[in-house]
Design an enzyme around this catalytic site. Structure first.
Site, mmCIF file in Angstrom:
data_model
loop_
_atom_site.group_PDB
_atom_site.id
_atom_site.type_symbol
_atom_site.label_atom_id
_atom_site.label_comp_id
_atom_site.label_asym_id
_atom_site.label_seq_id
_atom_site.Cartn_x
_atom_site.Cartn_y
_atom_site.Cartn_z
ATOM 1 N N ASN A 7 49.527 65.227 40.244
ATOM 2 C CA ASN A 7 48.405 64.613 40.943
ATOM 3 C C ASN A 7 49.015 63.581 41.888
ATOM 4 O O ASN A 7 49.446 62.513 41.459
ATOM 5 C CB ASN A 7 47.474 63.955 39.920
ATOM 6 C CG ASN A 7 46.252 63.345 40.567
ATOM 7 O OD1 ASN A 7 46.175 63.240 41.801
ATOM 8 N ND2 ASN A 7 45.302 62.928 39.763
ATOM 9 N N ARG B 285 46.590 68.883 41.867
ATOM 10 C CA ARG B 285 45.207 68.491 42.107
ATOM 11 C C ARG B 285 45.062 68.234 43.606
ATOM 12 O O ARG B 285 45.838 67.476 44.197
ATOM 13 C CB ARG B 285 44.904 67.207 41.344
ATOM 14 C CG ARG B 285 43.524 66.715 41.662
ATOM 15 C CD ARG B 285 43.313 65.324 41.184
ATOM 16 N NE ARG B 285 41.954 64.916 41.519
ATOM 17 C CZ ARG B 285 41.602 63.662 41.707
ATOM 18 N NH1 ARG B 285 42.495 62.698 41.603
ATOM 19 N NH2 ARG B 285 40.367 63.365 42.004
ATOM 20 N N HIS C 247 35.087 65.399 41.429
ATOM 21 C CA HIS C 247 35.255 65.436 39.965
ATOM 22 C C HIS C 247 34.845 66.807 39.404
ATOM 23 O O HIS C 247 34.452 66.921 38.235
ATOM 24 C CB HIS C 247 34.377 64.386 39.246
ATOM 25 C CG HIS C 247 34.669 62.965 39.620
ATOM 26 N ND1 HIS C 247 33.673 62.056 39.923
ATOM 27 C CD2 HIS C 247 35.825 62.280 39.734
ATOM 28 C CE1 HIS C 247 34.209 60.878 40.196
ATOM 29 N NE2 HIS C 247 35.526 60.996 40.109
ATOM 30 N N ARG D 107 32.994 50.907 44.939
ATOM 31 C CA ARG D 107 32.228 51.614 45.982
ATOM 32 C C ARG D 107 30.741 51.297 45.846
ATOM 33 O O ARG D 107 30.223 51.207 44.739
ATOM 34 C CB ARG D 107 32.432 53.130 45.866
ATOM 35 C CG ARG D 107 33.841 53.562 46.149
ATOM 36 C CD ARG D 107 33.921 55.090 46.253
ATOM 37 N NE ARG D 107 35.296 55.521 46.149
ATOM 38 C CZ ARG D 107 35.743 56.395 45.241
ATOM 39 N NH1 ARG D 107 34.913 56.965 44.387
ATOM 40 N NH2 ARG D 107 37.016 56.732 45.218
ATOM 41 N N GLU E 23 41.193 66.650 32.975
ATOM 42 C CA GLU E 23 41.349 67.366 34.239
ATOM 43 C C GLU E 23 42.727 68.035 34.338
ATOM 44 O O GLU E 23 42.857 69.113 34.904
ATOM 45 C CB GLU E 23 41.130 66.386 35.403
ATOM 46 C CG GLU E 23 39.672 65.967 35.507
ATOM 47 C CD GLU E 23 39.432 64.671 36.262
ATOM 48 O OE1 GLU E 23 39.778 63.602 35.726
ATOM 49 O OE2 GLU E 23 38.898 64.722 37.376
#
Ligand code: ADP
Length: 401
Positions: A7, A91, A180, A241, A385
């Site tokens: 990743n 990823r 996601h 965010r 993941e």
């Protein structure tokens, strides 16, 4: 087959080495501060001693080389030679409309990922650096790309289009993509398995809430709507965010404060959310600690976070005309007893009833936290993941032979 999962961020690179015979993790680690002074390599062999080294790592190529030498190190390594790694899975955040599933890395795939730089200027170039660095250090080893957006490609037009001139979609592919996806897909399947029901028969709302956060309405095993949009900024209020806001605020603030595009992007992505409202932190642990100590700003940040999450759950129950299962996952979803409690407290109209004792249990396993009378099953499921990336890589590379 041993599969290395990578990743790659702009200045970091996370890795996990899997033995796919039993899906065990042989080692994992992280390189941070690539390209800055004193980069840090942290390596954890399973069952062995964790090592941290500070060295100069100027680019991803060197980062991968160091990772490979750590994996084969006589003292800290877990394999004898890098030839034992038969596939690498990456990823990639944005697959646009081109990637509806994971794919083998070949020239057309690389061209397409580069074409998508525009849509994910922070993420896709970093993933590409990881792919190129792997190619340089492990020539001939097949690579696979797994996208955060792929699962959401099943969304219908009415969910993914914005109510703006269609020409913007036609010209620039401005639309909802969602993120996601590997996590939402993984936990929805584990939920069905856990309940012993066919996923085709279930209406599931998956809440992936970590630093970033998104909800997905999973109907019959497909993502039919999700809260993040063209970028990961839309939807829930997150750590740093803003999530949803009136789009007219952007030009208004830019005008009043004389902000550039980069500045306003940075404000909304890095200086908003829990951090902005609490004035203290983007970390839910600090927010709930502050709330427990009577800090009014932390309390407000928590209430806004929980309120928005609950409104999205309600809207996805409306989107699917009901909900059978709600899943909490990721850092906040898996660990914050109080977030789950407060969200569910106000979902009684849907027939949600939480068992406080079950909610308070901590374990790394999928578990039910609703009562036996609850009409909606509420589950906590640790996401994984990396495992999804390893599995997809293994499947795609096995099919080559
Ligand atoms: P990312 O989105 O970066 O992958 P994670 O899914 O690991 O992040 O989630 C990280 C967040 O999880 C932290 O910022 C923190 O707010 C939250 N978190 C972790 N542990 C706890 C805990 N015990 N209680 C509440 N929140 C937690």
């Amino acid at each position: 087959m041993k599969v290395l999962v990578i990743n790659s961020g702009s200045s970091s690179l996370k890795y996990q080495l899997y033995d796919m015979r039993d899906e065990s993790v042989l080692a994992k680690g992280l390189v941070e501060r690539i390209g800055m002074d004193s980069s840090i390599l942290n390596h954890k062999p399973t069952g062995g001693q964790e090592v941290t080294e500070v060295k100069e790592i100027l680019e991803h190529n060197t980062a991968i080389r160091k990772v490979l030498s750590m994996l084969t190190d006589p003292e800290h390594g877990v394999i004898k030679s890098i030839d034992e790694i038969q596939a690498v899975g990456h990823r990639v955040v944005h697959g646009g409309e081109s990637f509806k599933a994971s794919a083998l890395v070949d020239d057309p795939a690389k061209t397409e990922i580069r074409r998508l730089f525009d849509l994910a200027p922070l993420h896709n170039p970093a993933a590409m650096m990881g792919i190129t660095a792997t190619e340089n250090n492990m020539p001939g080893v097949p690579q696979v790309v797994v996208f955060d957006t792929a699962f959401h490609q099943a969304m219908p037009e009415k969910a993914y289009l914005y109510g703006i001139p269609k020409v913007l979609y036609n010209k620039y592919k401005v639309r909802r993509y969602g993120f996601h996806g590997t996590s939402h897909e993984y936990v929805s399947h584990i939920a069905a398995e856990f309940l012993g029901q066919a996923i085709e028969d279930l209406k599931i709302i998956t809440c992936h809430i970590g630093n970033g956060g998104s909800l997905t309405a999973v109907q019959g095993g497909h993502s039919i709507d999700t809260s993040m949009g063209m970028t990961p900024l839309e939807g829930l209020m997150m750590g740093t965010r803003s999530g949803d806001l009136d789009p007219a605020i952007v030009p208004f603030v830019m005008n009043k404060e004389e902000l550039t595009v980069n500045e306003v992007n940075s404000m909304l992505n890095k200086h908003s959310g829990l951090l902005a409202i609490s004035g203290i932190s983007s970390d839910m642990r600090e927010i709930t600690d502050g709330m427990a100590n009577g800090d009014a700003n932390c309390t407000l940040a928590f209430e806004m976070y929980e309120y928005r999450l609950r409104k999205y759950i309600g809207s996805y129950a409306a989107a699917m005309n009901g909900v059978d299962v709600i899943v909490f996952t990721a850092g906040v979803g898996e660990n914050s007893v109080v977030v789950r409690e407060k969200v569910c407290e106000n979902l009684t109209y849907l027939g949600v009833e939480i068992d406080d004792a079950l909610n308070a249990i901590r374990s790394g396993e999928p578990r039910l936290i609703s009562t036996s009378q609850s009409k909606v099953k509420v589950l906590v499921i640790p996401t994984n993941e990396e495992l999804v990336i390893a599995r997809d890589t293994y499947r795609i590379v096995s099919e080559l032979k």
